[in-house]
Motif scaffolding. Structure first.
Motif, PDB file in Angstrom:
ATOM      1  N   THR A 210       6.936   3.138   4.899  1.00  0.00           N
ATOM      2  CA  THR A 210       6.908   2.042   3.922  1.00  0.00           C
ATOM      3  C   THR A 210       8.153   1.185   4.021  1.00  0.00           C
ATOM      4  OG1 THR A 210       5.569   3.370   2.406  1.00  0.00           O
ATOM      5  CG2 THR A 210       6.761   1.497   1.459  1.00  0.00           C
ATOM      6  N   LEU A 211       9.313   1.817   4.199  1.00  0.00           N
ATOM      7  CA  LEU A 211      10.561   1.063   4.318  1.00  0.00           C
ATOM      8  C   LEU A 211      10.547   0.188   5.568  1.00  0.00           C
ATOM      9  CD1 LEU A 211      13.336   0.579   3.044  1.00  0.00           C
ATOM     10  CD2 LEU A 211      14.232   2.456   4.448  1.00  0.00           C
TER      11      LEU A 211
ATOM     12  N   ALA B 256      16.221   5.262  11.315  1.00  0.00           N
ATOM     13  CA  ALA B 256      17.021   6.488  11.258  1.00  0.00           C
ATOM     14  C   ALA B 256      16.271   7.592  10.511  1.00  0.00           C
ATOM     15  CB  ALA B 256      18.359   6.195  10.569  1.00  0.00           C
ATOM     16  N   MET B 257      15.594   7.220   9.430  1.00  0.00           N
ATOM     17  CA  MET B 257      14.822   8.214   8.665  1.00  0.00           C
ATOM     18  C   MET B 257      13.737   8.833   9.520  1.00  0.00           C
ATOM     19  SD  MET B 257      14.396   6.313   4.963  1.00  0.00           S
ATOM     20  CE  MET B 257      13.176   7.509   4.410  1.00  0.00           C
TER      21      MET B 257
ATOM     22  N   ASP C  95       0.839  -1.207   0.000  1.00  0.00           N
ATOM     23  CA  ASP C  95       0.000   0.000   0.000  1.00  0.00           C
ATOM     24  C   ASP C  95       0.868   1.249   0.000  1.00  0.00           C
ATOM     25  OD1 ASP C  95      -2.572   1.418   0.327  1.00  0.00           O
ATOM     26  OD2 ASP C  95      -1.776   1.922   2.297  1.00  0.00           O
ATOM     27  N   GLY C  96       1.938   1.232   0.813  1.00  0.00           N
ATOM     28  CA  GLY C  96       2.845   2.375   0.835  1.00  0.00           C
ATOM     29  C   GLY C  96       3.543   2.580  -0.489  1.00  0.00           C
ATOM     30  N   LEU C  97       3.963   1.498  -1.138  1.00  0.00           N
ATOM     31  CA  LEU C  97       4.622   1.611  -2.441  1.00  0.00           C
ATOM     32  C   LEU C  97       3.658   2.140  -3.494  1.00  0.00           C
ATOM     33  CD1 LEU C  97       6.675  -1.724  -2.439  1.00  0.00           C
ATOM     34  CD2 LEU C  97       7.576   0.597  -2.193  1.00  0.00           C
ATOM     35  N   PHE C  98       2.405   1.664  -3.462  1.00  0.00           N
ATOM     36  CA  PHE C  98       1.411   2.151  -4.412  1.00  0.00           C
ATOM     37  C   PHE C  98       1.171   3.650  -4.230  1.00  0.00           C
ATOM     38  CE2 PHE C  98       0.681  -2.097  -5.607  1.00  0.00           C
ATOM     39  CZ  PHE C  98      -0.235  -2.148  -6.646  1.00  0.00           C
TER      40      PHE C  98
ATOM     41  N   SER D  96      10.780  -3.817   5.272  1.00  0.00           N
ATOM     42  CA  SER D  96      11.885  -4.556   5.879  1.00  0.00           C
ATOM     43  C   SER D  96      11.374  -5.623   6.845  1.00  0.00           C
ATOM     44  CB  SER D  96      12.834  -3.588   6.597  1.00  0.00           C
ATOM     45  OG  SER D  96      12.149  -2.802   7.552  1.00  0.00           O
ATOM     46  N   ILE D  97      10.338  -5.289   7.644  1.00  0.00           N
ATOM     47  CA  ILE D  97       9.750  -6.288   8.547  1.00  0.00           C
ATOM     48  C   ILE D  97       9.145  -7.428   7.741  1.00  0.00           C
ATOM     49  CG2 ILE D  97       7.935  -6.707  10.251  1.00  0.00           C
ATOM     50  CD1 ILE D  97       8.344  -3.800  11.184  1.00  0.00           C
TER      51      ILE D  97
END
Length: 259
Positions: A105-106, A243-244, A87-90, A110-111
């Motif tokens: 989203t990252l 970190a972001m 969903d975040g990538l879309f 990653s999870i």
């Protein structure tokens, strides 16, 4: 999923990711599907997994990670997190890039990669017990799961085994020579809590003893996990996302202070 072995674990993982993309795409046409990756759904599938994991911490001998209900709970949680990542990538593709959206989203991605790597890669993990007698070399061991003899991609020679008691703590050291497929020998030392990493294999000091003729015998547990590099990369992604989000929070706080 322990029953999936190479290459079927990778095939199943790719099909699984494809299906998640399709489900998220259908969410554009049927908004009700969005409930599948909502925060409430994520919480609903996370609670059983966390409870089982907590219980497993007190009873590690139960091998709960091999039980169908634990694998199901892990699969459901990975699916919801994976859909949230899709969903975040879309949204990034459709609405444009934002640091906040990219960080979240990252983190989800990653999870999801860590969980899916564990799910679909565990069938390729091997635990092989190798007994090496001082002055001799071996290139095979016993698979702990099947009891069968399996060949190793290296030859291990036990040069010297040292056992001492330093105060109240025993000290074990196996000095070995390891020869890989390239035929180049290399010397290493393996101690308890100080394993040796070579390729996708990790060698642990497992046990020790004596041979019939009185020579030292060192026993190693050799663990192969071909997906370990993939999971480590996903963990680095998780650290990057954290970190972001920290940087974004500090930047926001700074701007509010200047306002």
């Amino acid at each position: 999923m322990p029953f999936l072995h190479h290459p079927w674990g990778l095939v199943a993982a790719l099909v699984y990711i494809y299906l998640l993309v399709v489900i998220r795409y259908l969410g554009n046409k049927r908004p009700g599907i969005g409930v599948l990756w909502s925060a409430k759904t994520c919480l609903a599938v996370a609670i059983p997994l966390f409870v089982l994991t907590f219980v497993y911490g007190f009873f590690p001998q139960s091998e709960m990670h091999r039980k169908w209900y634990y694998i199901l709970a892990l699969f459901l949680f990975a699916t919801v997190v994976g859909l949230a990542a899709m969903d975040g990538l879309f949204k990034i593709v459709g609405k444009g890039f934002s640091w906040k959206g990219a960080g979240i989203t990252l983190a989800h991605l990653s999870i999801f990669l860590v969980l899916s790597g564990g799910l679909f890669g565990c069938g390729d993990t091997r635990h092989v017990v190798v007994s090496a007698t001082e002055g001799e070399s071996v290139s095979a061991g016993v698979d702990e799961d099947t009891g069968e003899m399996v060949s190793l991609p290296f030859r291990l020679s036990l040069d010297k085994f040292t056992f001492e008691k330093k105060g109240n703590r025993p000290y074990f050291l196996s000095e070995i020579t390891l020869t890989g497929k390239d035929g180049v020998p290399a010397k290493y030392g393996i101690m308890v809590n100080h394993p040796l990493k070579t390729g996708s294999w990790t060698l642990y000091q497992y046990d020790y003893g004596k041979s019939d003729d009185g020579r030292n015998v060192s026993v190693f547990e050799c663990v192969s996990d071909p997906w370990s590099g993939f999971i480590r990369a996903a963990l680095w992604m998780l650290m990057a996302s954290a970190a972001m989000m920290v940087v974004m929070a500090l930047t926001k706080k700074k701007k509010e202070g200047e306002a």
